[in-house]
Design a protein around this motif. Sequence first.
Motif, PDB file in Angstrom:
ATOM      1  N   LEU A   1      43.270  37.967  41.190  1.00 42.78           N
ATOM      2  CA  LEU A   1      42.921  39.394  41.284  1.00 42.78           C
ATOM      3  C   LEU A   1      44.125  40.269  40.977  1.00 42.78           C
ATOM      4  O   LEU A   1      44.016  41.250  40.242  1.00 42.78           O
ATOM      5  CB  LEU A   1      42.387  39.726  42.679  1.00 42.78           C
ATOM      6  CG  LEU A   1      40.932  39.406  42.956  1.00 42.78           C
ATOM      7  CD1 LEU A   1      40.609  39.634  44.426  1.00 42.78           C
ATOM      8  CD2 LEU A   1      40.010  40.229  42.084  1.00 42.78           C
ATOM      9  N   ASN A   2      45.275  39.905  41.546  1.00 44.48           N
ATOM     10  CA  ASN A   2      46.487  40.678  41.281  1.00 44.48           C
ATOM     11  C   ASN A   2      46.816  40.680  39.795  1.00 44.48           C
ATOM     12  O   ASN A   2      47.159  41.722  39.230  1.00 44.48           O
ATOM     13  CB  ASN A   2      47.672  40.137  42.085  1.00 44.48           C
ATOM     14  CG  ASN A   2      47.563  40.498  43.545  1.00 44.48           C
ATOM     15  OD1 ASN A   2      46.901  41.456  43.918  1.00 44.48           O
ATOM     16  ND2 ASN A   2      48.208  39.713  44.392  1.00 44.48           N
ATOM     17  N   PHE A   3      46.713  39.528  39.147  1.00 47.27           N
ATOM     18  CA  PHE A   3      46.956  39.456  37.705  1.00 47.27           C
ATOM     19  C   PHE A   3      45.987  40.353  36.954  1.00 47.27           C
ATOM     20  O   PHE A   3      46.381  41.094  36.049  1.00 47.27           O
ATOM     21  CB  PHE A   3      46.803  38.002  37.215  1.00 47.27           C
ATOM     22  CG  PHE A   3      46.738  37.890  35.719  1.00 47.27           C
ATOM     23  CD1 PHE A   3      47.887  37.964  34.950  1.00 47.27           C
ATOM     24  CD2 PHE A   3      45.517  37.733  35.073  1.00 47.27           C
ATOM     25  CE1 PHE A   3      47.830  37.885  33.563  1.00 47.27           C
ATOM     26  CE2 PHE A   3      45.445  37.640  33.689  1.00 47.27           C
ATOM     27  CZ  PHE A   3      46.601  37.713  32.932  1.00 47.27           C
TER      28      PHE A   3
ATOM     29  N   ILE B   1      38.964  39.402  31.457  1.00 47.79           N
ATOM     30  CA  ILE B   1      38.758  40.292  32.608  1.00 47.79           C
ATOM     31  C   ILE B   1      39.874  41.322  32.668  1.00 47.79           C
ATOM     32  O   ILE B   1      39.633  42.520  32.873  1.00 47.79           O
ATOM     33  CB  ILE B   1      38.654  39.477  33.918  1.00 47.79           C
ATOM     34  CG1 ILE B   1      37.342  38.694  33.936  1.00 47.79           C
ATOM     35  CG2 ILE B   1      38.776  40.390  35.134  1.00 47.79           C
ATOM     36  CD1 ILE B   1      37.249  37.661  35.055  1.00 47.79           C
ATOM     37  N   LYS B   2      41.115  40.871  32.464  1.00 48.89           N
ATOM     38  CA  LYS B   2      42.237  41.812  32.492  1.00 48.89           C
ATOM     39  C   LYS B   2      42.118  42.822  31.352  1.00 48.89           C
ATOM     40  O   LYS B   2      42.391  44.010  31.545  1.00 48.89           O
ATOM     41  CB  LYS B   2      43.572  41.084  32.413  1.00 48.89           C
ATOM     42  CG  LYS B   2      44.748  42.054  32.493  1.00 48.89           C
ATOM     43  CD  LYS B   2      46.033  41.403  32.839  1.00 48.89           C
ATOM     44  CE  LYS B   2      47.099  42.470  33.026  1.00 48.89           C
ATOM     45  NZ  LYS B   2      48.049  42.114  34.043  1.00 48.89           N
ATOM     46  N   LYS B   3      41.706  42.391  30.162  1.00 51.46           N
ATOM     47  CA  LYS B   3      41.527  43.317  29.040  1.00 51.46           C
ATOM     48  C   LYS B   3      40.502  44.391  29.400  1.00 51.46           C
ATOM     49  O   LYS B   3      40.707  45.575  29.116  1.00 51.46           O
ATOM     50  CB  LYS B   3      41.065  42.573  27.786  1.00 51.46           C
ATOM     51  CG  LYS B   3      42.161  41.827  27.080  1.00 51.46           C
ATOM     52  CD  LYS B   3      41.623  41.157  25.823  1.00 51.46           C
ATOM     53  CE  LYS B   3      42.694  40.417  25.084  1.00 51.46           C
ATOM     54  NZ  LYS B   3      42.198  39.802  23.835  1.00 51.46           N
ATOM     55  N   ALA B   4      39.396  43.976  30.015  1.00 52.12           N
ATOM     56  CA  ALA B   4      38.362  44.941  30.406  1.00 52.12           C
ATOM     57  C   ALA B   4      38.926  45.939  31.407  1.00 52.12           C
ATOM     58  O   ALA B   4      38.715  47.153  31.287  1.00 52.12           O
ATOM     59  CB  ALA B   4      37.154  44.215  31.002  1.00 52.12           C
ATOM     60  N   ASN B   5      39.653  45.447  32.382  1.00 47.21           N
ATOM     61  CA  ASN B   5      40.225  46.329  33.398  1.00 47.21           C
ATOM     62  C   ASN B   5      41.296  47.244  32.811  1.00 47.21           C
ATOM     63  O   ASN B   5      41.400  48.400  33.193  1.00 47.21           O
ATOM     64  CB  ASN B   5      40.805  45.496  34.543  1.00 47.21           C
ATOM     65  CG  ASN B   5      39.741  44.751  35.302  1.00 47.21           C
ATOM     66  OD1 ASN B   5      38.583  45.155  35.338  1.00 47.21           O
ATOM     67  ND2 ASN B   5      40.106  43.637  35.899  1.00 47.21           N
ATOM     68  N   LEU B   6      42.057  46.706  31.867  1.00 47.67           N
ATOM     69  CA  LEU B   6      43.090  47.513  31.219  1.00 47.67           C
ATOM     70  C   LEU B   6      42.458  48.650  30.414  1.00 47.67           C
ATOM     71  O   LEU B   6      42.949  49.779  30.433  1.00 47.67           O
ATOM     72  CB  LEU B   6      43.966  46.636  30.325  1.00 47.67           C
ATOM     73  CG  LEU B   6      45.121  47.330  29.622  1.00 47.67           C
ATOM     74  CD1 LEU B   6      46.065  47.984  30.627  1.00 47.67           C
ATOM     75  CD2 LEU B   6      45.876  46.333  28.753  1.00 47.67           C
ATOM     76  N   MET B   7      41.354  48.361  29.739  1.00 49.71           N
ATOM     77  CA  MET B   7      40.659  49.416  28.996  1.00 49.71           C
ATOM     78  C   MET B   7      40.187  50.507  29.946  1.00 49.71           C
ATOM     79  O   MET B   7      40.313  51.706  29.650  1.00 49.71           O
ATOM     80  CB  MET B   7      39.479  48.834  28.217  1.00 49.71           C
ATOM     81  CG  MET B   7      39.902  47.999  27.017  1.00 49.71           C
ATOM     82  SD  MET B   7      38.530  47.167  26.215  1.00 49.71           S
ATOM     83  CE  MET B   7      37.829  48.518  25.275  1.00 49.71           C
TER      84      MET B   7
END
Length: 165
Positions: free
Chosen positions: A147-149, A114-120
């Motif tokens: 969520l914060n992470f 999820i974080k990778k997707a958001n980072l992209m």
Amino acid sequence: MKIGLFFELYLFGHAIQFLDKTFMANLFKELQKKQILYDTFRNDNFSMLFYIYNNIILFLLDEYYLDEAKQLINQLESYFNDRDKDYYHRARIFNLKGLFLYLSGEKEEGLVLIKKANLMAFLTKQNSNFLMNEKNYLSKYLTPQELNFSFDFHSIDDSLFSFSL
């Protein structure tokens, strides 16, 4: 002819959340049978098919039909493995697979995807409303700390954005 089919896809994609699960699944199976026809659409129209997959997978995850969601995620992953320059769809697959893993009990692995997707999305400077919508949706499942992470990009160096050729 393509305009009519595109409209049908558009209508179906937006109506998924309002349809009975069995009826929606039957319509989707019919759509999958016509894959050869729909594969002839241009890539921007394929995004509509991806949108339908995305919405159906999210519906299945919301209802905890995890096996069915996993099957569709695997189909998308398989299709996009051969399309290495399609960053948007790959990011969405990270998000879908991440949420699937999270709901399946593999929370750490899911949060990383999820974080990778958001980072992209962040690195490609997507509209801030896009990330806000993602955060609002994921708040149904993730704790405030998770969520914060998933949306913390403060450690990203601003120099990444100031390059020239």
